[in-house]
Design a protein around this motif. Structure first.
Motif, short mmCIF file in Angstrom:
data_model
loop_
_atom_site.label_atom_id
_atom_site.label_comp_id
_atom_site.label_asym_id
_atom_site.label_seq_id
_atom_site.Cartn_x
_atom_site.Cartn_y
_atom_site.Cartn_z
N UNK A 1 0.90 -1.29 0.04
CA UNK A 1 0.07 -0.12 -0.02
C UNK A 1 0.76 1.39 -0.04
N UNK A 2 1.67 1.29 0.89
CA UNK A 2 2.62 2.54 0.80
C UNK A 2 3.64 2.50 -0.53
N UNK A 3 3.95 1.50 -0.93
CA UNK A 3 4.55 1.54 -2.45
C UNK A 3 3.71 2.01 -3.40
N UNK B 1 1.90 5.47 6.84
CA UNK B 1 0.89 4.80 7.24
C UNK B 1 -0.44 4.79 6.30
N UNK B 2 -1.24 3.65 6.15
CA UNK B 2 -2.51 3.52 5.55
C UNK B 2 -3.49 3.23 6.49
N UNK B 3 -4.72 3.99 6.41
CA UNK B 3 -5.66 3.63 7.37
C UNK B 3 -6.73 2.78 6.80
N UNK B 4 -7.49 2.19 7.75
CA UNK B 4 -8.59 1.38 7.26
C UNK B 4 -9.81 2.33 6.96
N UNK B 5 -10.96 1.69 6.54
CA UNK B 5 -12.22 2.23 6.25
C UNK B 5 -12.53 3.33 7.48
N UNK C 1 -5.58 7.51 3.48
CA UNK C 1 -6.76 6.75 3.44
C UNK C 1 -6.51 5.38 2.60
N UNK C 2 -7.35 4.51 2.82
CA UNK C 2 -7.03 3.43 2.25
C UNK C 2 -7.89 3.62 0.58
#
Length: 417
Positions: free
Chosen positions: A11-13, A28-32, A70-71
């Motif tokens: 996700x970060x990539x 960082x990537x967050x959930x819904x 955000x996702x």
């Protein structure tokens, strides 16, 4: 030979691929609904735990210069599809394992040839997508996964590609690997093996076949043989889903039944669309409501809906789900989450028409028309009457990046001088 391609910090990539200035910086990537951390780059791991609640860690994000997203599942899904497409060009067979991993099979190649193919895959994915990947190759799937772990541990020494090509390399890798780190060994199984003084993967392979089968079933025996270099865990066939669910947390707590009905109707329609997409139908569904689990009066309500016949009609499914929702709804509570889960799913090719009690055959034609128009005009353009046409429900996504690869308006503009 078998191999696995694993996208590093996927996700970060994906975010970095379109913002290269973030390379080397914590992400960082967050959930819904921007709830909690579901993905971290290696630079962010020392400062943020997986699952950390976002609003409680805002100060740490700012303190350590962590970039928050955000996702963006539309972007991640499309990038995953492109990775799989590139891998397919070089291999004889491919088995997507998750959004960021895929097993592959190579026939009639030597260890050196396999390593060359692994490097070609790695370079091609980086060149065309800007995503770093790790490639592990060996005589079996379990050993390929183990080879991939070695790549993750020693990326510079392996140059992100490692082949376990000889029995000497296999034994060395098994002696290096803790039993709990073996693919397919869960926490409970690892505990049982440690009680038997099995701490390394190599010690597991020294156990007798009879003992492993008796203690850990045929699944454990297959894993043991895979680790011995005898390919036993084959490729899995892709099956349709046996359960289809749409569940969401509301941005704010809701107490009004009408408002919840609109939300649940949207969930039911979404499930029905997924059902038709895989050419299936269902005969039952489960609908539920939950209040805020951290509130004083936590309540969880749910019930099964039986349609009496197999269907994929949004009209039938939504109607049944809403009727059951009204039955279970309790006044006096505020609700934070709701969901619809379709069960008893089977292919629509096996549909048996009932003389009494089958649904209106016109539904099938109407659903095909709706799906066709939504595909052409954009998802959600055509809705059922019990959905609010003017109201578009959206998740909280305060840090959402553009959909660079799937939306024309979000394509990156390059100024060439």
């Amino acid at each position: 030979m078998y191999g696995i391609v694993d996208c590093n910090s996927f996700y970060a990539s994906c975010e970095r691929a379109f913002k290269p200035n973030l390379i080397g910086k914590p992400i960082v990537v967050l959930s819904n609904n921007d709830g909690c951390v579901i993905a971290r780059s290696k630079e962010a791991k020392p400062y943020v735990k997986m699952g950390a609640v976002a609003f409680k860690n805002k100060n740490d994000f700012k303190k350590y210069g962590i970039h928050v997203f955000s996702s963006n599942y539309t972007l991640y899904g499309d990038m995953s599809s492109r990775v799989m497409s590139i891998i397919s060009k070089y291999v004889d067979d491919i088995e997507p394992y998750s959004i960021d991993e895929a097993f592959f099979k190579l026939k009639n190649v030597s260890g050196k040839e396999a390593e060359l193919i692994g490097k070609q895959i790695k370079d091609d994915v980086m060149q065309h997508l800007g995503l770093p990947v790790s490639v592990g190759i060996a005589a079996s799937k379990a050993l390929a996964k183990l080879a991939n772990n070695i790549v993750k541990k020693y990326p510079e020494q392996t140059q992100n590609v490692y082949v376990i090509g000889t029995d000497e390399q296999r034994i060395k890798a098994l002696k290096w690997t803790r039993i709990g780190d073996v693919w397919g060994i869960g926490r409970r199984l690892a505990t049982k093996l440690k009680e038997m003084n099995v701490d390394k993967a190599y010690e597991f392979t020294l156990l007798s076949d009879e003992l492993v089968r008796n203690k850990f079933s045929v699944v454990g025996l297959r894993l043991k043989r895979d680790l011995e270099g005898k390919p036993t865990i084959g490729f899995e066939e892709v099956h349709d889903k046996y359960m289809i669910a749409t569940t969401r947390s509301f941005p704010n707590v809701v107490s009004d039944l009408k408002e919840i009905e609109e939300r649940v109707a949207t969930f039911a329609n979404s499930c029905a669309e997924k059902l038709r997409k895989q050419k299936s139908e269902c005969s039952a569904a489960y609908v539920f409501l939950k209040s805020n689990r951290f509130g004083k009066d936590y309540v969880k309500l749910g019930a099964m809906v039986h349609f009496g016949f197999a269907t994929s009609s949004s009209i039938t499914i939504t109607k049944g789900v809403l009727e059951k929702l009204r039955e279970i709804f309790k006044v006096g509570y505020t609700y934070k989450k709701a969901g619809v889960i379709l069960v008893s799913i089977k292919p629509n090719a096996s549909h048996q028409t009932r003389l009494f009690g089958d649904e209106n055959p016109k539904h099938q034609l109407l659903m095909r028309t709706m799906d066709t128009l939504n595909d052409k005009m954009g998802q959600g353009k055509l809705k059922l009457a019990n959905q609010d046409i003017k109201r578009t429900w959206k998740m909280r996504q305060e840090h959402l990046s553009p959909q660079y690869t799937t939306r024309l308006s979000d394509i990156i503009t390059i100024n060439c001088k």
